[in-house]
Design an enzyme around this catalytic site. Structure first.
Site, PDB file in Angstrom:
ATOM      1  N   CYS A   1      10.663  -6.446   5.357  1.00  0.00           N
ATOM      2  CA  CYS A   1      11.102  -5.797   4.119  1.00  0.00           C
ATOM      3  C   CYS A   1      11.408  -6.838   3.058  1.00  0.00           C
ATOM      4  CB  CYS A   1      12.317  -4.922   4.384  1.00  0.00           C
ATOM      5  SG  CYS A   1      13.689  -5.816   5.126  1.00  0.00           S
TER       6      CYS A   1
ATOM      7  N   LYS B   1      17.407   6.332  17.376  1.00  0.00           N
ATOM      8  CA  LYS B   1      16.018   6.795  17.460  1.00  0.00           C
ATOM      9  C   LYS B   1      15.160   5.624  16.960  1.00  0.00           C
ATOM     10  CE  LYS B   1      12.680   8.229  15.664  1.00  0.00           C
ATOM     11  NZ  LYS B   1      11.354   7.538  15.750  1.00  0.00           N
TER      12      LYS B   1
ATOM     13  N   GLU C   1       4.401  -1.353  -2.120  1.00  0.00           N
ATOM     14  CA  GLU C   1       4.703  -2.230  -0.980  1.00  0.00           C
ATOM     15  C   GLU C   1       3.436  -2.372  -0.127  1.00  0.00           C
ATOM     16  OE1 GLU C   1       7.306  -0.835   2.197  1.00  0.00           O
ATOM     17  OE2 GLU C   1       8.376  -2.736   2.115  1.00  0.00           O
TER      18      GLU C   1
ATOM     19  N   GLU D   1      18.213   1.851   4.175  1.00  0.00           N
ATOM     20  CA  GLU D   1      17.629   0.510   3.985  1.00  0.00           C
ATOM     21  C   GLU D   1      16.133   0.712   3.888  1.00  0.00           C
ATOM     22  OE1 GLU D   1      19.130  -2.153   3.450  1.00  0.00           O
ATOM     23  OE2 GLU D   1      21.075  -2.155   4.443  1.00  0.00           O
TER      24      GLU D   1
HETATM   25  P1  NAD Z   1       8.862   4.766   8.547  1.00  0.00           P
HETATM   26  O1  NAD Z   1       9.609   5.305   7.392  1.00  0.00           O
HETATM   27  O2  NAD Z   1       7.493   5.263   8.774  1.00  0.00           O
HETATM   28  O3  NAD Z   1       9.645   5.030   9.923  1.00  0.00           O
HETATM   29  C1  NAD Z   1      10.950   4.562  10.131  1.00  0.00           C
HETATM   30  C2  NAD Z   1      11.609   5.418  11.192  1.00  0.00           C
HETATM   31  O4  NAD Z   1      11.782   6.740  10.691  1.00  0.00           O
HETATM   32  C3  NAD Z   1      10.814   5.549  12.476  1.00  0.00           C
HETATM   33  O5  NAD Z   1      11.701   5.509  13.572  1.00  0.00           O
HETATM   34  C4  NAD Z   1      10.176   6.922  12.340  1.00  0.00           C
HETATM   35  O6  NAD Z   1       9.871   7.539  13.575  1.00  0.00           O
HETATM   36  C5  NAD Z   1      11.279   7.672  11.641  1.00  0.00           C
HETATM   37  N1  NAD Z   1      10.853   8.872  10.903  1.00  0.00           N
HETATM   38  C6  NAD Z   1       9.634   9.139  10.387  1.00  0.00           C
HETATM   39  N2  NAD Z   1       9.647  10.341   9.770  1.00  0.00           N
HETATM   40  C7  NAD Z   1      10.902  10.832   9.893  1.00  0.00           C
HETATM   41  C8  NAD Z   1      11.551  12.022   9.448  1.00  0.00           C
HETATM   42  N3  NAD Z   1      10.915  12.948   8.747  1.00  0.00           N
HETATM   43  N4  NAD Z   1      12.861  12.185   9.742  1.00  0.00           N
HETATM   44  C9  NAD Z   1      13.527  11.249  10.425  1.00  0.00           C
HETATM   45  N5  NAD Z   1      12.975  10.103  10.881  1.00  0.00           N
HETATM   46  C10 NAD Z   1      11.671   9.892  10.608  1.00  0.00           C
HETATM   47  O7  NAD Z   1       8.888   3.177   8.395  1.00  0.00           O
HETATM   48  P2  NAD Z   1       8.187   2.114   9.334  1.00  0.00           P
HETATM   49  O8  NAD Z   1       6.726   2.100   9.051  1.00  0.00           O
HETATM   50  O9  NAD Z   1       8.659   2.269  10.720  1.00  0.00           O
HETATM   51  O10 NAD Z   1       8.852   0.757   8.763  1.00  0.00           O
HETATM   52  C11 NAD Z   1       8.330   0.057   7.683  1.00  0.00           C
HETATM   53  C12 NAD Z   1       9.153   0.330   6.438  1.00  0.00           C
HETATM   54  O11 NAD Z   1      10.514   0.005   6.679  1.00  0.00           O
HETATM   55  C13 NAD Z   1       8.735  -0.549   5.272  1.00  0.00           C
HETATM   56  O12 NAD Z   1       8.729   0.221   4.104  1.00  0.00           O
HETATM   57  C14 NAD Z   1       9.828  -1.591   5.206  1.00  0.00           C
HETATM   58  O13 NAD Z   1      10.035  -2.180   3.947  1.00  0.00           O
HETATM   59  C15 NAD Z   1      11.017  -0.796   5.633  1.00  0.00           C
HETATM   60  N6  NAD Z   1      12.063  -1.670   6.132  1.00  0.00           N
HETATM   61  C16 NAD Z   1      13.186  -1.825   5.381  1.00  0.00           C
HETATM   62  C17 NAD Z   1      14.179  -2.694   5.803  1.00  0.00           C
HETATM   63  C18 NAD Z   1      15.445  -2.903   5.023  1.00  0.00           C
HETATM   64  O14 NAD Z   1      16.389  -3.447   5.576  1.00  0.00           O
HETATM   65  N7  NAD Z   1      15.524  -2.498   3.768  1.00  0.00           N
HETATM   66  C19 NAD Z   1      14.017  -3.386   6.998  1.00  0.00           C
HETATM   67  C20 NAD Z   1      12.853  -3.195   7.738  1.00  0.00           C
HETATM   68  C21 NAD Z   1      11.885  -2.327   7.299  1.00  0.00           C
END
Ligand code: NAD
Length: 523
Positions: free
Chosen positions: A276, A169, A374, A242
């Site tokens: 990240c 997804k 963040e 992650e």
């Molecule tokens: P997000 O948490 O908003 O969304 C991530 C994913 O989760 C998306 O596909 C979204 O549709 C899905 N999602 C949202 N609500 C959900 C729910 N209730 N149940 C299941 N899935 C759901 O994050 P984002 O804005 O897409 O990404 C940015 C964040 O990701 C930042 O905090 C960044 O630090 C983190 N990130 C971490 C890493 C790592 O390796 N640690 C890498 C990249 C990004």
């Protein structure tokens, strides 16, 4: 009655964040679409696992060949949908995936095949033990938009080589790149049902968690990660999380200011700060503070901000208005509390709705949001410290623990400090590149997550370890199968002495006492 898992039929629109152009519309998968995808994946996974590691590696090799052949086209698609400069799409996305494939081609067989477990306990010496690594079955992957290719692709390749099927997804902001990943994998020989993409917003992700997947790999924000952990706990679904980071950079008093300031500027502004592993906080020894912030400001002012499709662009747009609002709020909070803006500090409307100027903030404090939450945008806040202990204390004063870097001409001193910082990765004299080292585990501690992706530990996350134990003397009863009594107890004491007593004489006496053990009446 409607449940919170029911998803209204609506569309996800893929946009170019630099121009606002609509790239494509997708219908959102609903709960039954997600369940059907997982059911197909479960059926198809059996044949995929039966192929064996070597043949799955051959498919990964073909995927690598095809990706390499189409590297520029894939990079351009990533830039169109996620905004980052073409050079970054090539290096931080396509190259990372090619190298993950290389790592798996070279190492997956060695790391996945059965491993003997020699027994040290004399009581079990006649049995042979092995570790058998079995695929989980169906792995659900939920991924973010900031690295729309390298994050889901690296996680997927590892899951696939271990014999799992995958239902991905992707972020609702970057579905096109995910669909391209699917066509590359399918063309390379991954059966369609072994890798599937379900497009949708958070609700489609929630539906995936509630579907009968066997493990979930989630990459995204801490807030969503916590919600996912709660939902997963209800059904004891194993998860890798992650999550976000607030990575500190520590510039010690013996650091090279020119090198460290270039690293800080790149580390803070690569992908418009939406990484990240971005440098989110910078701490500089007070003896270097002024030259360091001046160097950062001067280099930042030279950055060419614009559409990532232009080959000279250094920094592209942010992905979405909601990210810009967070950046703005953090910068305004810092300014209101006394921070000085040395470069940037505002939106860049001349370039488009999603552009923010690369920003250097000096004289920040730990009371400001910019040093605690963040930001995930193009802002580099820089703070002075007095000595190494204070630098470590400030670095550890965070709910996050993804990565950190220490800058010094003395590598041993750098490593000593790096060991004291509570993060999943600590680098000495570099930033971010750990994500491109396929051998290196990636993941965080504290609120930055649970588990690891990449490298040997990433592969371990994709298998269940079964211990397979075979007795090589099937015709002999074990001595501990009843027949207990005073004499047996003495004999067992002798057996323990034989193995564990300190003195040679005691061990010998133990061996003699234990020797009588078979002359008993057992059931
Ligand atoms: P997000 O948490 O908003 O969304 C991530 C994913 O989760 C998306 O596909 C979204 O549709 C899905 N999602 C949202 N609500 C959900 C729910 N209730 N149940 C299941 N899935 C759901 O994050 P984002 O804005 O897409 O990404 C940015 C964040 O990701 C930042 O905090 C960044 O630090 C983190 N990130 C971490 C890493 C790592 O390796 N640690 C890498 C990249 C990004």
């Amino acid at each position: 009655m409607a449940t919170d898992l029911q998803i209204a039929v609506h569309k996800v629109v893929s946009l170019n964040p630099a121009t606002g152009e609509v790239l494509r519309e997708f219908e959102c998968a609903n709960e039954s679409d997600v369940r059907a995808a997982v059911a197909r994946a479960r059926t198809a996974q059996v044949g995929w696992a039966e192929l064996g590691i070597q043949r799955r590696i051959a498919v990964i090799r073909e995927f690598q060949r095809r990706l390499h052949a189409r590297k520029s086209e894939i990079a351009a698609l990533i830039t169109r949908e996620a905004g980052k400069p073409l050079a970054e799409a090539l290096v931080t996305e396509v190259l990372v995936v090619l190298d993950t494939a290389r790592f798996l081609i070279d190492n997956a067989w060695r790391l996945l095949h059965d491993e003997p477990v020699p027994h040290g306990n004399l009581a079990t010496k006649l049995k042979s033990g092995r570790l058998v690594r079995e695929p989980y079955g169906v792995i659900g992957i939920i991924s973010p938009w900031n690295y729309p290719f390298s994050i889901p692709a690296t996680e997927t390749l590892v899951a696939l080589v271990a014999g799992n099927a995958v239902v991905l997804k992707p972020s609702e902001l970057t579905p096109l790149v995910a669909m391209e990943l699917a066509s590359l994998l399918h063309a390379a020989g991954v059966p369609e049902d072994v890798f599937q993409v379900v497009v949708g917003e958070g609700a489609a992700g929630a539906a995936l968690i509630h579907s009968p997947i066997d493990k979930l790999v989630f990459t995204g924000s801490v807030a969503t990660g916590k919600r996912i952990a709660v939902a997963a706990a209800e059904r004891l679904l194993p998860v890798v999380l992650e999550l976000g980071g607030k990575d500190p950079m520590l510039v010690l008093d013996d650091a090279d200011v020119d090198v460290a300031s270039s690293a800080a500027v790149w580390g803070a502004f690569v992908n418009a700060g939406q990484a990240c592993l971005s440098v989110e906080r910078c701490y500089v020894h007070r003896s270097l503070y002024s030259p360091f912030v001046e160097a950062c400001a001067a280099k930042t002012k030279q950055l060419r901000v614009g559409n990532g499709m232009e080959p000279n662009t250094d920094m592209g747009p942010m992905i979405h208005e909601r990210q810009l609002r967070i950046v703005e709020a953090h910068v305004e909070d810092a300014k209101a509390r006394g921070a000085r803006v040395l470069a940037g500090g505002s939106r860049y409307p001349e370039l488009g709705a999603n552009f923010y100027r690369p920003t250097i903030l000096a004289d920040v404090t730990h009371q400001m949001k910019i040093m605690q939450e963040e930001t995930f945008g193009p802002v580099l806040p820089v703070m002075a410290f007095a000595d190494d202990d204070e630098a470590v204390r400030l670095a550890n004063d965070s709910e996050y623990g993804l990565a950190a870097s220490v800058w010094t001409r003395d590598a041993a001193r750098g490593e000593r400090l790096a060991r004291r910082i509570h993060t999943g990765t600590a680098m000495v004299n570099d930033v971010i590149s750990c994500f491109g080292i396929s051998e290196a585990p990636h993941g965080g501690v504290k609120a930055s997550g649970i588990g690891r992706t990449h490298g040997r530990f990433g592969l371990d996350e994709m298998v269940r370890v079964k211990y397979l134990d075979t007795d090589r003397m099937p015709g002999i009863k074990k001595v501990w199968w009843y027949g207990y009594g005073e004499r047996f107890t003495r004999q067992m004491e002798g057996f323990l002495d034989m193995q564990f007593a300190r003195g040679m004489g005691t061990r010998l006496r133990g061996a003699l006492r234990a020797a009588g053990v078979y002359r008993r009446k057992q059931l």
